[in-house]
Design an enzyme around this catalytic site. Structure first.
Site, PDB file in Angstrom:
ATOM      1  N   SER A 141       0.856  -1.183   0.000  1.00 17.35           N
ATOM      2  CA  SER A 141       0.000   0.000   0.000  1.00 17.35           C
ATOM      3  C   SER A 141       0.891   1.232   0.000  1.00 17.35           C
ATOM      4  O   SER A 141       2.034   1.179   0.440  1.00 17.35           O
ATOM      5  CB  SER A 141      -0.897   0.014   1.229  1.00 17.35           C
ATOM      6  OG  SER A 141      -0.103   0.257   2.366  1.00 17.35           O
ATOM      7  N   THR A 146       5.160   0.398   6.287  1.00 10.07           N
ATOM      8  CA  THR A 146       5.921  -0.684   5.650  1.00 10.07           C
ATOM      9  C   THR A 146       5.676  -0.675   4.147  1.00 10.07           C
ATOM     10  O   THR A 146       6.598  -0.754   3.348  1.00 10.07           O
ATOM     11  CB  THR A 146       5.494  -2.054   6.224  1.00 10.07           C
ATOM     12  OG1 THR A 146       5.584  -2.006   7.639  1.00 10.07           O
ATOM     13  CG2 THR A 146       6.389  -3.150   5.702  1.00 10.07           C
ATOM     14  N   GLU A 255       4.501  -7.792 -22.099  1.00 10.58           N
ATOM     15  CA  GLU A 255       3.575  -7.183 -23.052  1.00 10.58           C
ATOM     16  C   GLU A 255       2.729  -6.084 -22.411  1.00 10.58           C
ATOM     17  O   GLU A 255       2.305  -5.159 -23.083  1.00 10.58           O
ATOM     18  CB  GLU A 255       2.665  -8.251 -23.674  1.00 10.58           C
ATOM     19  CG  GLU A 255       3.393  -9.093 -24.699  1.00 10.58           C
ATOM     20  CD  GLU A 255       2.500 -10.153 -25.315  1.00 10.58           C
ATOM     21  OE1 GLU A 255       1.353  -9.830 -25.665  1.00 10.58           O
ATOM     22  OE2 GLU A 255       2.953 -11.293 -25.442  1.00 10.58           O
TER      23      GLU A 255
END
Length: 454
Positions: A141, A146, A255
Site C-alpha cells: 500500500s 511498511t 507485453e
C-alpha cells in the site's frame, strides 16, 4: 516453459491481498490448502502450468514462489496460524519485531533498512530456483509505513539486482474520503517519488472505489477487507492467467509494459473487472462479451475513484477469460470506439491490446450466497487502461499533502527517523511534474516535431 513469476507481499495490505490471491490460485490449479493436488477438484488435469507460480517439492507438494514481509509481526503471524500455514515455506514468511508506525521514514531508513538484506537474500533464493524468471509482482500500500517505505526500498534494490526483469506493482492507493492514517498523503507522495523510476507498471487500487463496487453490485451492506481483496484477486489472476493456462491470445508480463506505457513515467493504469455480480442475481443477467466490455468502461466499475470521461485513453488492455472467441472481442472493441464518450488520444489510433484465455473464471466459494460471493460465470473480462483521468487522483493527493506540509504538520516524526526535510519538497515537485506529464499527454502532440527522432 513460460517463465516464472515471483510474488512479493509487503506490509499488512500486501499480505492480506496476497492471502486472497493465493486462495484463488489454489482453486484455479486444483490444489488443496497445503499445496497438494486435490482429488475432488473439477480442474484436475487442466491445472495449467504449475511452474509459473509454484515450485514442486520432492514429495509432490507445490510451494508458492512468494515472499511475505511485514515489519509488524501480527499480519504474518495470522498466516503462520491460518488455514494456509502448511502452504507457504516458513523461511519465506518474514516478520519484524516493531512496526513502521505508519511512517515512511521508519520503513525506508531505520527499521526497514535492518531487514532489507535478509529479505533480498530470500528473494535471491527464490530466483535462483527459476529457469527463466519473467518478473516480479509486488503488492503493497502507498499509505502505510511498511508498504510505502519498505516497499520503495525493496523496489530500489530489485531495480539494481534485476534491472532487465519486469516489475509490476499492485498498490493500494489512499482513498479520497476514507483514510486509515492521518499521514497517508505524506507516505504516498514519498513512496510514489521513490518508486517512479524503479517500477515498470503500477496498478492502482483504492479501497473506497472497491467498497462501492462491493456495496452496489454484491449487495454487501458493510464489505470487509476480505470481500475487497477477493475482488482485486480476480484481476491479479487475469493478468497472469495466460502464463498459466492456454488461450487463443496469450499475454506475458512484458507485453503489459510494451502496450500500456507510452512514456516511462506515465505507468499508472486503471483496473476494472466485469461481471461483479452476486450469486443470487446472476440468473437474471446475460453476460455477452460486448456487454461485459462496456461494463468495464463504466466509471463505477473502476478500482480508483476518477472519471475517465474527463480524460483520454492512451492504451487499453482487455483480458478475457472463459468462453470467448476473437470475433466477439473485435466486435466489442469496434462498438466501443464508435461511442462518443470514448476518447482515445490522437497519436495512438489502435489503442487496444486483447488477451483471451480459455480457463473459466473461478471464485472462492462463500459459506452462504448471502455472504456476497461472486457468482460463477462462463466468461469475464479485466480491463487495464492507461488514461489521463487518473491525474485527478494525483491532484487530490497533492492537495492533501500541501495542506499538511504548509504547516509542517507531523514532519518531525519523519526527520526524527533520519530523513531530510528536503526530501518532502523534492517528492512533491516530482509529483507536480507527473501531473504535468499527464496534461501534456492529453494535449495534442502536433506541436512536437516527431520526424526529428528519425
Amino acid at each position: 516453459m513460460r517463465g516464472e513469476v515471483v510474488h512479493i507481499h509487503l506490509g499488512q495490505a500486501g499480505t492480506q491481498l496476497g492471502n486472497s490471491a493465493w486462495e484463488l490460485y489454489l482453486l484455479e490449479h486444483g490444489l488443496t490448502q497445503d499445496g497438494r493436488k486435490d482429488p475432488d477438484s473439477t480442474v484436475a488435469g487442466e491445472g495449467g502450468s504449475y511452474d509459473t507460480f509454484f515450485t514442486e517439492s520432492s514429495n509432490g507438494k507445490y510451494v508458492p514462489r512468494s515472499l511475505f514481509v511485514d515489519l509488524d509481526p501480527s499480519p504474518i503471524d495470522e498466516i503462520r496460524t491460518g488455514p494456509y500455514r502448511q502452504l507457504f515455506h516458513p523461511e519465506l514468511l518474514i516478520s519484524g519485531k516493531e512496526d513502521a508506525a505508519n511512517n515512511y521514514a521508519r520503513g525506508h531508513y531505520t527499521v526497514g533498512k535492518e531487514m532489507a538484506e535478509n529479505v533480498l537474500d530470500r528473494i535471491r533464493k527464490i530466483t535462483d530456483n527459476c529457469h527463466s524468471l519473467q518478473g516480479f509482482l509486488v503488492f503493497h500500500s502507498f499509505g502505510g509505513g511498511t508498504g510505502s517505505g519498505f516497499g520503495a526500498l525493496v523496489l530500489e534494490r530489485l531495480a539494481q539486482d534485476y534491472a532487465k526483469k519486469c516489475k509490476l506493482e499492485f498498490s493500494v492507493y489512499p482513498a479520497p474520503r476514507v483514510a486509515t492514517a492521518v499521514v497517508e498523503p505524506y507516505n504516498a507522495v514519498l513512496a510514489t517519488h521513490s518508486t517512479l523510476e524503479h517500477s515498470d507498471v503500477t496498478f492502482l487500487v483504492d479501497n473506497e472505489a472497491v467498497y462501492d463496487i462491493c456495496r452496489r453490485n454484491l449487495d454487501i451492506p458493510r464489505p470487509s477487507y476480505e470481500h475487497l481483496n477477493r475482488l482485486i484477486a480476480q484481476v491479479v489472476s487475469s493478468i497472469t492467467s495466460s502464463l498459466r493456462f492456454d488461450g487463443a491470445l496469450n499475454v506475458d508480463l512484458n507485453e503489459f509494459q510494451t502496450n500500456l506505457v507510452p512514456f516511462p513515467r506515465v505507468h499508472y493504469p486503471l483496473i476494472s473487472y466485469a461481471p461483479v455480480i452476486s450469486a443470487t442475481k446472476s440468473a437474471h443477467e446475460s453476460f455477452k462479451t460486448s456487454e461485459l466490455t462496456l461494463q468495464c468502461f463504466e466509471p463505477n466499475n473502476q478500482m480508483v475513484v476518477c472519471d475517465p470521461r474527463n480524460g483520454k485513453y492512451m492504451a487499453v488492455a482487455l483480458l478475457y477469460r472463459g468462453d470467448v472467441v476473437p470475433r466477439d472481442t473485435s466486435a466489442a472493441v469496434a462498438a466501443l470506439k464508435a461511442k462518443s464518450s470514448f476518447n482515445l488520444v490522437e497519436w495512438c489510433p489502435t489503442g487496444f491490446k486483447i488477451g483471451i484465455n480459455h480457463q473459466k473464471p473461478m471464485s472462492v466459494p462463500t459459506a452462504s450466497p448471502a455472504d456476497g460471493g461472486l457468482a460463477s460465470v462462463d466468461r469475464s473480462v479485466s480491463m487495464l487502461s492507461n488514461t489521463t483521468a487518473i491525474a485527478e487522483a494525483w491532484s487530490r493527493l497533492d492537495h492533501k499533502f500541501d495542506l499538511m506540509y504548509s504547516k509542517r504538520a507531523f514532519v518531525h516524526w519523519y526527520v526524527g527517523e533520519g530523513m531530510e526535510e528536503g526530501e518532502f519538497s523534492e517528492a512533491r515537485e516530482d509529483l507536480a511534474s507527473l501531473e504535468k506529464d499527464y496534461e501534456e499527454v492529453a494535449g495534442d502532440y502536433n506541436d512536437v516535431d516527431v520526424d526529428a527522432e528519425y
